[in-house]
Design an enzyme around this catalytic site. Structure first.
Site, PDB file in Angstrom:
ATOM      1  N   LYS A 179       4.361   9.543   8.641  1.00 62.45           N
ATOM      2  CA  LYS A 179       3.860   8.981   9.912  1.00 62.45           C
ATOM      3  C   LYS A 179       4.712   9.307  11.137  1.00 62.45           C
ATOM      4  O   LYS A 179       4.660  10.422  11.637  1.00 62.45           O
ATOM      5  CB  LYS A 179       3.667   7.475   9.752  1.00 62.45           C
ATOM      6  CG  LYS A 179       2.629   7.174   8.652  1.00 62.45           C
ATOM      7  CD  LYS A 179       1.934   5.870   8.874  1.00 62.45           C
ATOM      8  CE  LYS A 179       1.109   5.466   7.670  1.00 62.45           C
ATOM      9  NZ  LYS A 179      -0.314   5.497   7.885  1.00 62.45           N
TER      10      LYS A 179
ATOM     11  N   TYR B 186       0.867  -1.183   0.000  1.00 58.40           N
ATOM     12  CA  TYR B 186       0.000   0.000   0.000  1.00 58.40           C
ATOM     13  C   TYR B 186       0.896   1.224   0.000  1.00 58.40           C
ATOM     14  O   TYR B 186       1.829   1.314   0.800  1.00 58.40           O
ATOM     15  CB  TYR B 186      -0.930   0.012   1.223  1.00 58.40           C
ATOM     16  CG  TYR B 186      -1.804   1.246   1.250  1.00 58.40           C
ATOM     17  CD1 TYR B 186      -2.826   1.416   0.312  1.00 58.40           C
ATOM     18  CD2 TYR B 186      -1.609   2.256   2.187  1.00 58.40           C
ATOM     19  CE1 TYR B 186      -3.624   2.559   0.307  1.00 58.40           C
ATOM     20  CE2 TYR B 186      -2.405   3.401   2.196  1.00 58.40           C
ATOM     21  CZ  TYR B 186      -3.408   3.535   1.250  1.00 58.40           C
ATOM     22  OH  TYR B 186      -4.193   4.670   1.255  1.00 58.40           O
TER      23      TYR B 186
ATOM     24  N   ASP C  90       9.553   2.730   0.008  1.00 61.74           N
ATOM     25  CA  ASP C  90       8.491   3.460   0.702  1.00 61.74           C
ATOM     26  C   ASP C  90       8.584   3.091   2.181  1.00 61.74           C
ATOM     27  O   ASP C  90       8.170   2.007   2.589  1.00 61.74           O
ATOM     28  CB  ASP C  90       7.127   3.077   0.109  1.00 61.74           C
ATOM     29  CG  ASP C  90       5.992   3.848   0.775  1.00 61.74           C
ATOM     30  OD1 ASP C  90       6.235   4.500   1.814  1.00 61.74           O
ATOM     31  OD2 ASP C  90       4.861   3.783   0.252  1.00 61.74           O
TER      32      ASP C  90
HETATM   33  N1  PMP Z   1       3.059   4.468   2.007  1.00 60.03           N
HETATM   34  C1  PMP Z   1       2.805   3.575   2.960  1.00 60.03           C
HETATM   35  C2  PMP Z   1       3.733   2.408   3.116  1.00 60.03           C
HETATM   36  C3  PMP Z   1       1.715   3.727   3.809  1.00 60.03           C
HETATM   37  O1  PMP Z   1       1.456   2.805   4.742  1.00 60.03           O
HETATM   38  C4  PMP Z   1       0.873   4.854   3.634  1.00 60.03           C
HETATM   39  C5  PMP Z   1      -0.325   5.108   4.526  1.00 60.03           C
HETATM   40  N2  PMP Z   1      -0.692   4.142   5.395  1.00 60.03           N
HETATM   41  C6  PMP Z   1       1.177   5.763   2.625  1.00 60.03           C
HETATM   42  C7  PMP Z   1       2.278   5.555   1.828  1.00 60.03           C
HETATM   43  C8  PMP Z   1       0.313   6.957   2.400  1.00 60.03           C
HETATM   44  O2  PMP Z   1       0.504   7.889   3.407  1.00 60.03           O
HETATM   45  P1  PMP Z   1      -0.611   8.970   3.750  1.00 60.03           P
HETATM   46  O3  PMP Z   1      -1.790   8.237   4.272  1.00 60.03           O
HETATM   47  O4  PMP Z   1       0.045   9.882   4.732  1.00 60.03           O
HETATM   48  O5  PMP Z   1      -0.926   9.662   2.455  1.00 60.03           O
END
Ligand code: PMP
Length: 438
Positions: free
Chosen positions: A271, A150, A243
């Site tokens: 995060k 994700y 990521d």
């Molecule tokens: N990359 C990863 C690995 C994530 O887990 C998330 C959100 N859970 C995102 C990108 C997207 O981040 P955001 O919700 O702050 O847009």
């Protein structure tokens, strides 16, 4: 079934219904089934402290959602609250840039080994820019990403389906049209076939985007695959993009790059770094970051931005409150050389192993998987009613089901959670809702 839940959370339900007409919120229909209809709503809470959420009914819930992993230390952590208050006294405006941004960039570089850093507002935005940079630098068009990962809600990554012949990502969410997916390949993570595919399509692939440890499948940690992927991408002029929006600063101060000794070309963070404030970071080597601003130049000589710039922007990109909480978070995480992270990882391991042992001993069809301080229950079939049983017992797990521990989850609280997981499972067996494996 679950009548008690209706009483316990009546105010959250009432609130949801009251505003459903004007407030369009996908979470209020997430996981909808007719059977569970009466229990589908988002918990409404206006106070949180440490490991606890307090909802509109006055329930005190043990939180395992922890801001979707954005809250590392626990809710309303006093040092972070103080950093926010201190910054509020100065300014929370954007326009001129806060001096905190430079300091934060330098700290992220030092901790993670990246050379340059750019700030955005969310993980989604960071991922979107990382893909843009990969295309800008390589001059190629295709992005590879993987099933079960994700990466947020950028359109080119919003598919779970791929064409069995071409491996193109395929339209499956209304509004995310095929044309926007036509430059995305969606492959199987960790397989030799995916490496072959990348080798065979290297001439058109700009970047390979991965969650090195997939948050939806955290026990799968294919280190040798990652090493080979690094080699294949390096040898073929493809950007390797980690990521680390979840793993960054949670699993290790240096994230998966440091844990595996693998240097990516681009990395995204979010995060934990923001300490609960919205943040997204793109970081990486000079070569891959320089299209943000044209690269390094100096005053008083002949130098100038040499690299052709792409376009990035955003009103709130260096928001002073996010910069202040991020700096404070990193300061706290660095104390005793990151001991708080190592301790929490070990606590999570022990906690999960105990529950895993319970599932095995009782021949239950459930499992628990984890990495760092992230864990997930694996709940095939109707064993997913566990989440409702846990909510009844005052434990909050959001509908995406990733759970996070924090240092504020004391041994007593962990014991309480373990006890509730066990009793909830046994109740599901008694009620004939889950079957013991023979
Ligand atoms: N990359 C990863 C690995 C994530 O887990 C998330 C959100 N859970 C995102 C990108 C997207 O981040 P955001 O919700 O702050 O847009």
């Amino acid at each position: 079934m679950f009548e008690k839940l209706n009483q316990q959370f009546s105010q959250s339900k009432l609130h949801t219904q009251q505003y459903r007409g004007c407030l369009a919120l996908n979470r209020n229909s997430a996981g909808f089934t007719r059977e569970m209809k009466e229990h589908i709503y988002t918990l409404v809470s206006d106070r949180a402290e440490g490991p606890f959420l307090y909802d509109l009914d006055g329930n005190r819930l043990i939180d395992l959602t922890m801001g979707f992993g954005s809250v590392f230390f626990g809710h309303n952590h006093p040092p972070l609250r103080e950093a926010i208050i201190e910054q509020l006294g100065r300014s929370w405006s954007v326009g001129a840039i806060t001096p905190l941004a430079g300091e934060l960039a330098e700290t992220v570089c030092r901790l993670t080994g990246v050379e340059r850093v750019a700030f955005f507002n969310s993980g989604t935005e960071a991922v979107m820019v990382a893909l843009r940079l990969a295309k800008a630098v390589t001059g190629k068009r295709y992005i590879v990403y993987f099933k079960v990962s994700y990466h947020g809600t950028f359109d080119t990554l919003l598919s779970l389906k791929s064409d069995p012949v071409t491996s193109h990502a395929m339209e499956h969410v209304p509004g995310v049209t095929q044309s926007i997916l036509n430059e995305s390949y969606l492959l199987q993570y960790g397989t030799a076939e995916s490496l072959d595919f990348i080798r065979n399509h290297a001439h058109e692939i700009a970047g390979v985007l991965i969650e090195p440890i997939q948050s939806r499948n955290p026990s799968f940690q294919p280190v040798a695959y990652l090493q080979e992927l690094r080699e294949v991408t390096h040898d073929n002029g493809i950007a390797l993009i980690f990521d680390e929006v979840i793993s960054g600063f949670r699993f290790d101060l240096g994230g998966c790059q440091k844990m595996y000794g693998i240097r990516a070309d681009l990395v995204t963070y979010g995060k934990v770094l923001g300490g609960g404030m919205p943040i997204g970071v793109v970081a990486g080597s000079r070569m891959f970051m320089d299209p943000v601003d044209g690269g390094f130049w100096s005053y008083g000589d002949d130098s100038c931005p040499e690299v052709k710039m792409t376009f990035v922007a955003g009103t709130f990109c260096h928001h002073p409150l996010a910069m202040a909480t991020a700096l404070k978070s990193l300061a706290l995480l660095q104390e005793d050389e990151g001991a708080v992270i190592a301790t929490l990882n070990e606590t999570t391991r022990c906690f999960c192993e105990e529950i895993k042992g319970f599932f095995a001993q009782n021949h239950l069809p459930l499992d628990i998987v984890y990495a760092g301080s992230l864990f997930r229950f694996v709940t095939p079939g109707r064993s997913n009613l566990l989440y409702f049983k846990l909510q009844e017992r005052g434990i909050y797990i959001w509908e995406g089901r990733n759970c996070f521990l924090s240092p504020s989850h004391s041994p007593e609280i962990l014991e309480e959670i373990t006890h509730h997981v066990m009793s909830a499972c046994l109740e599901l067996v008694d009620e004939g809702l889950i079957k013991i494996k023979r």
